[in-house]
Scaffold this active site. Structure first.
Site, PDB file in Angstrom:
ATOM      1  N   GLU A 256       0.849  -1.185   0.000  1.00  0.00           N
ATOM      2  CA  GLU A 256       0.000   0.000   0.000  1.00  0.00           C
ATOM      3  C   GLU A 256       0.886   1.237   0.000  1.00  0.00           C
ATOM      4  O   GLU A 256       1.925   1.275   0.662  1.00  0.00           O
ATOM      5  CB  GLU A 256      -0.924   0.053   1.217  1.00  0.00           C
ATOM      6  N   CYS A 458      -6.916   1.195   2.211  1.00  0.00           N
ATOM      7  CA  CYS A 458      -7.693   2.440   2.167  1.00  0.00           C
ATOM      8  C   CYS A 458      -7.382   3.248   0.914  1.00  0.00           C
ATOM      9  O   CYS A 458      -8.253   3.956   0.396  1.00  0.00           O
ATOM     10  CB  CYS A 458      -7.411   3.264   3.429  1.00  0.00           C
ATOM     11  N   ASN A 583     -12.501  -3.138   0.683  1.00  0.00           N
ATOM     12  CA  ASN A 583     -11.424  -3.217   1.659  1.00  0.00           C
ATOM     13  C   ASN A 583     -11.965  -2.828   3.026  1.00  0.00           C
ATOM     14  O   ASN A 583     -12.262  -1.659   3.252  1.00  0.00           O
ATOM     15  CB  ASN A 583     -10.275  -2.294   1.269  1.00  0.00           C
ATOM     16  N   GLU A 584     -12.102  -3.792   3.902  1.00  0.00           N
ATOM     17  CA  GLU A 584     -12.571  -3.599   5.283  1.00  0.00           C
ATOM     18  C   GLU A 584     -13.650  -2.523   5.387  1.00  0.00           C
ATOM     19  O   GLU A 584     -13.650  -1.688   6.285  1.00  0.00           O
ATOM     20  CB  GLU A 584     -11.404  -3.310   6.228  1.00  0.00           C
TER      21      GLU A 584
END
Length: 855
Positions: A256, A458, A583-584
Site C-alpha cells: 500500500e 484504504c 477493503n474492510e
C-alpha cells in the site's frame, strides 16, 4: 483455553437466575462528552433509580463508525427506544455541522446491526434526536432540532426511508433525565427492563475484561509470571501418512502506498514533484508549501521560474514550469525525496519533456551536485523544439552522495518550458524501464511471496468518491497518467501503476491480487463518508472498468485493452486469477447494493476470476458478522479478513480458524500484525505472529492466503507502525517480523501433516506459548517442521514422525531468537541432523525451522 471460555460462556448466559435476583431493574442509557464524545453508548443499572452502578468504566456497548478516526466517530445525545417487536432502536447526533443522524438496532443491546446515517433535507444540522412509537399509525416518529432551535419531525417504518410531518402536530416528549452516577452526573434515559437483560450486559462486560487480561499479557511480565517454572517438556506426534492439502499460495505480501512506500520509496524515480502537479488539496490545505513548486528552487539571479497550464503536455498533467533567463548563471534545482542518493560509477537516466519558447541556443546543462555544491555528474542537452519533445541523457556519478540534488542550468537567455523532469537509476529491479528501487524490491522478493496484493487498502477506495483509485489513470505514457491526492495525506504520481504492479508480480513469481473499491469510498473517508456510494446510474460504467481490467491483464494482444498492455512491452497475458472487491468496508446498505452488483456481474462475465469479498476491519463485530452474511448469501468464494491485535490475542486464539465452517467462503487474511504499546517490531511481536502462523498453516485448507501489513515505511515519513521493512535513501532495514515472514515464505508447503502436542505443564499460559507446524512440499518432497517457544526457558521436545518412510538426505536448521524487546535479531542457519529433528531443544523466545530434504 477453549474449555475455560466455554465455562465462562455457560456461566454468563446459561445459568438460571438466583433466587435473590430482582425480576426487573432500571437501566440507564447514556453517552458522555469524555474523549470528545468517542466512548459510545453506555449503561448503568439501579433497583431504586437513586443508587446507580455503571456497567464497566466508560465501556461502550455501541460506538459510532461515522467519519474519520480522531475528530470524528462521535456519539452525541443518543436516544434509545424499545419497539413493540422488542427490538431496541438507537439514534444519535454525529457532529454539530452535518444534517445527518445515525441509527442502529439491536435485539439484546449486545449485538448491533448495521449503522446508517440518513441525510435530511430540513434544518441546518441534526441535534438532540428523539424517537417515539406511534401506535395508531404503526410507525416510528423521529424528531430533531437544529442549531437555531427549529424542530423537525419525521416518520419511518424501517429507519431507511423517512417522510417529514408537521412538527406542530406532534407533542413528543424527550424522556432524557440527569442522574448521579459514581463518576458524576450524566444525562440519558431510564428504562424498566428484566434483570436478565442487565445480567447479560454485566457478564458480557466481565467476559470481555477476562479476554483483555489474556490479550494484553506482555513478555515484560514473564519473569514474574513464570517464576519458578519447572523444566518444560513437549511431546509432538506427527502423522506423515495422512497429509491434508493446503493452499500453495498461503504466504504473500500486501503493498500500500502508505509511509511513502511508492513515490520516494519502491518507485525508483529520484525527482520529487517531477510533473509540477503537487497541490494544496493533497494535504487538504494544511501545508501551504505543498504546491506545484514543492521541492523546486531557483538559485541565482537574472532568471524566473513560474508554473503555467495554458498549453500542457497532456490534459491529465496540466502544470509545467516556465524557466525564463535574461542572463546565464541561475539554476533550477530539485531536492529529491530527502535528497538524492547516488553511487560512484553508476549511471542515471535523465529525461525531460520540454520545448523552446524563444531561447537562443536552447542548451540546458543537467548536473548532479552534492550538498556542498561539488559536481557529481553533468551533461548538456539541446532544447530546440517549438513543441513538446522528450529529451534524454545519461549521468554517471563520479562519487557517492546521500544528499545530492539535481540542477538544470540554462546556457543562454530565453524561455524554456519543462515538464516530467525525471532521473532514474539504470539499475532498477530486473532492469525494468520506469522500474523499482532495486534493493527494496529485492528485499520484498526475498520473502518469496506467492502473491502480491495491490495497490493498497484504504488507498484503493480513497478519501471520497473523487479519490477512488482508478486503475485506468495509472497506465500508459507517464505524462498521460492522472496523479491524485493520497488518502494518507500526500501525493500519488501514478508512476508506479497497474502495469508496474503486474510486472513486479511476474518478476518475483507471485500471483497478482488487485483490489478494487466496491463502489464506496473508504469507511474512514472525510469526503462523502460511508454513505457516498457511486450513483447507481454510474455503476454499469464502473463495472465495465473492472471488466476492462481483466481484459488488460488477460486479454489477447489484439483486444482493446490487451493491446495497451502489449504496447507497454508485455504482449503475453499477466494471468490474473483474483480480484478483491472492497477493503474492510463499513457493511452498510449502500455497500451491499453495490458489492452485489459487482459480484454478480463478475460471476456472469468472468467466472474464471475469483472475487474476494470483505468482512470489515476487525475479527468480530457488526461489519464482520454482516460481511460474512453477505458472503454466505451470494456464495462469495473468498473473503478478506483484517485484524491488528496485541501479542496475547495471537497466543490465546490459535484455535480461531479451527472452528470455521469448511463449507463456506475461504479466508484471505489480508492484514494482520501484533501491536504493542509504542508499536515496536521486535522479538515479542514477531514470535507471536510466528506462533499464530503455525495455526494458519494448520488451517491452510480454509485460510488460503495471508499477508502482514503494512509492508514498507520510509524513515521520517512513517504514518503507521509497526511495518515490515523500514528504509531511507541508502539503506533497507528489515525487521524481526520480516524474517518471520521470510522463513514462512522460504519454507512453505502444500500439504499439512496432522499431529498433536502435549506439554508437561497444564497452565494455559505455558501450553499456549509452545506451538508447532509440519508441512511438506509435494514438489520436492521436503519435510518442514516449524517450532515456536515464547517462554523464557528452554523447551525440551521429542518429535515422533509416524509414517515418514523416505530417507533424509540433508537437514537445515534455522533459528531466530532473542530477548523479547530485541529489534535486531536475525535468523541463523546451520546444517543439522535428523536425530536432532526428533529431539529438538527450543531456546527461550525462539522460532526454529527444520527443513528435511529427502532422496
Amino acid at each position: 483455553m477453549k474449555r475455560i471460555f466455554a465455562l465462562l460462556l455457560i456461566t454468563a448466559f446459561s445459568l438460571p437466575a438466583l433466587a435473590n435476583e430482582p425480576d426487573s431493574v432500571y437501566l440507564f442509557s447514556y453517552a458522555t462528552e469524555k474523549n470528545n464524545n468517542h466512548n459510545g453508548l453506555q449503561f448503568a443499572w439501579s433497583t431504586d433509580k437513586t443508587n446507580w452502578k455503571t456497567i464497566g468504566n466508560d465501556y461502550g456497548f455501541l460506538r459510532c463508525d461515522y467519519g474519520r478516526w480522531g475528530a470524528e466517530k462521535r456519539m452525541i445525545t443518543p436516544y434509545l427506544l424499545q419497539g413493540p417487536d422488542g427490538v431496541w432502536q438507537c439514534v444519535w447526533s454525529l457532529n454539530e455541522r452535518e444534517n445527518k443522524l445515525a441509527h442502529a438496532a439491536s435485539k439484546d443491546l449486545l449485538h448491533w446491526g448495521r449503522q446508517s446515517y440518513p441525510l435530511f433535507e430540513k434544518g441546518e444540522n441534526c441535534m438532540i434526536p428523539v424517537i417515539a412509537y406511534d401506535k395508531a399509525a404503526a410507525r416510528f416518529v423521529v424528531a430533531y432540532k437544529d442549531k437555531r432551535g427549529e424542530k423537525y419531525v419525521l416518520h419511518t417504518n424501517n429507519f431507511k426511508t423517512y417522510s417529514y410531518n408537521d412538527a406542530a402536530s406532534y407533542q413528543q416528549a424527550d424522556m432524557r433525565t440527569t442522574v448521579m452516577l459514581p463518576g458524576g452526573e450524566a444525562t440519558g434515559q431510564v428504562h424498566r427492563v428484566a434483570w436478565e437483560l442487565v445480567d447479560k450486559l454485566l457478564k458480557a462486560y466481565d467476559l470481555q475484561q477476562y479476554k483483555n487480561s489474556l490479550n494484553y499479557q506482555r513478555a515484560a511480565q514473564d519473569v514474574q509470571r513464570f517464576e519458578g517454572l519447572a523444566p518444560v517438556i513437549a511431546k509432538i506426534t506427527i502423522n506423515a501418512a495422512k497429509p491434508k492439502r493446503i493452499s500453495d499460495i498461503l504466504m504473500g505480501v500486501f503493498f500500500e502506498d502508505l509511509n511513502y512506500a511508492a513515490d520516494g520509496g519502491l518507485y525508483a524515480e529520484l525527482v520529487q514533484n517531477r510533473d509540477f502537479e503537487y497541490a494544496l488539496s493533497d494535504k487538504e490545505g494544511h501545508d501551504t508549501g505543498w504546491h506545484s513548486t514543492h521541492s523546486w528552487t531557483l538559485k541565482g539571479a537574472n532568471a524566473s521560474f513560474v508554473i503555467d497550464s495554458a498549453a500542457p503536455v497532456h490534459e491529465n498533467n496540466k502544470h509545467y514550469a516556465v524557466l525564463t533567463t535574461t542572463a546565464t548563471g541561475a539554476s533550477l534545482q530539485n531536492s529529491g525525496f530527502d535528497g538524492i542518493a547516488v553511487k560512484k560509477g553508476e549511471a542515471y537516466n535523465f529525461s525531460v519533456i520540454a520545448k523552446n519558447a524563444g531561447s537562443k541556443a536552447g542548451r540546458l546543462k543537467v548536473r548532479l551536485a552534492g550538498s556542498a555544491g561539488n559536481v557529481l555528474a553533468e551533461t548538456v542537452i539541446k532544447v530546440d523544439s517549438k513543441s513538446w519533445k522528450k529529451i534524454s541523457a545519461v549521468l554517471a556519478a563520479a562519487n557517492d552522495a546521500s544528499d545530492a540534488h539535481l540542477e538544470l542550468v540554462p546556457q543562454a537567455e530565453g524561455k524554456l518550458m519543462l515538464d516530467m523532469v525525471s532521473l532514474f537509476p539504470q539499475k532498477t529491479f530486473r532492469g525494468r524501464f520506469n522500474g523499482l528501487r532495486n534493493d527494496l524490491a529485492e528485499t520484498i522478493a526475498g520473502i518469496h511471496p506467492r502473491f502480491v496484493r495491490f495497490p493498497g487498502g484504504c488507498v484503493a477506495h480513497g478519501d471520497g468518491l473523487e479519490n477512488i483509485y482508478r486503475w485506468k489513470n495509472t497506465i500508459g505514457p507517464l505524462e498521460s497518467r492522472k496523479p491524485q491526492p493520497n488518502l494518507w495525506g500526500y501525493h500519488q504520481s501514478a508512476g508506479l501503476g497497474y502495469f508496474e504492479y503486474f510486472q513486479f508480480c511476474e518478476d518475483i513469481g507471485a500471483v497478482p491480487v488487485p483490489v478494487i473499491a466496491a463502489g464506496v469510498p473508504c469507511q474512514n473517508s472525510g469526503n462523502g463518508g460511508q454513505q457516498g456510494g457511486i450513483p447507481l446510474q454510474e455503476m454499469d460504467a464502473y463495472i465495465q472498468d473492472i471488466f476492462d481490467l481483466v481484459e488488460y491483464a488477460n486479454g489477447d494482444a489484439s483486444s482493446r485493452w490487451g493491446k495497451l498492455r502489449a504496447q507497454a512491452g508485455h504482449p503475453a497475458p499477466f494471468n490474473l486469477k483474483y480480484i478483491g472487491i472492497g477493503n474492510e468496508d463499513l457493511i452498510s446498505d449502500v455497500f451491499e447494493e453495490r458489492f452485489t452488483m459487482i459480484f454478480n456481474a463478475m460471476k456472469q462475465k468472468h467466472p474464471e476470476i475469483t472475487v474476494i469479498g470483505t468482512v470489515g476491519p476487525f475479527y468480530e463485530g457488526t461489519d464482520y458478522e454482516q460481511g460474512w452474511d453477505i458472503a454466505a448469501k451470494l456464495g462469495v468464494e473468498k473473503v478478506d479478513e483484517h485484524y491488528y491485535q496485541p501479542p496475547g490475542w495471537f497466543i490465546y486464539n490459535q484455535d480461531f480458524y479451527d472452528k470455521y465452517d469448511r463449507s463456506k467462503s475461504k479466508v484471505y487474511l489480508g492484514e494482520y500484525a501484533a501491536h504493542l504499546p509504542g508499536r515496536p517490531n521486535n522479538i515479542e511481536t514477531a514470535l507471536s505472529e510466528a506462533l499464530y502462523l503455525t495455526a494458519v498453516e494448520r488451517n491452510g485448507d480454509i485460510v488460503s492466503m495471508a499477508s502482514y501489513a503494512p509492508l514498507l515505511a520510509k524513515e521520517g515519513h512513517t504514518q503507521w507502525n509497526p511495518d515490515l521493512i523500514y528504509f531511507n535513501n541508502t539503506q533497507v532495514k528489515p525487521t524481526v517480523g520480516y524474517y518471520v515472514q521470510q522463513l514462512y515464505g522460504l519454507n512453505s508447503g502444500d500439504e499439512y501433516l496432522p499431529g498433536s502436542i502435549t506439554v508437561n505443564n497444564n497452565q494455559d499460559a505455558v501450553k499456549n506459548r509452545v506451538a508447532y507446524s509440519s508441512v511438506r512440499d509435494s514438489k520436492t518432497g521436503d519435510l518442514i517442521i516449524k517450532l515456536v517457544n515464547m517462554l523464557p526457558v528452554t523447551v525440551s521436545t521429542s518429535l515422533q514422525l509416524d509414517g515418514f518412510t523416505t530417507q533424509p538426505q540433508q537437514v537445515t536448521k534455522t533459528v531466530l531468537q532473542g530477548n523479547p524487546a530485541d529489534k535486531d535479531a536475525k535468523p541463523v542457519s546451520s546444517a543439522s541432523s535428523f536425530a536432532e529433528v526428533q529431539s529438538p531443544q527450543l531456546p527461550p523466545y525462539s522460532f526454529v525451522v527444520y527443513r528435511v530434504a529427502v532422496k
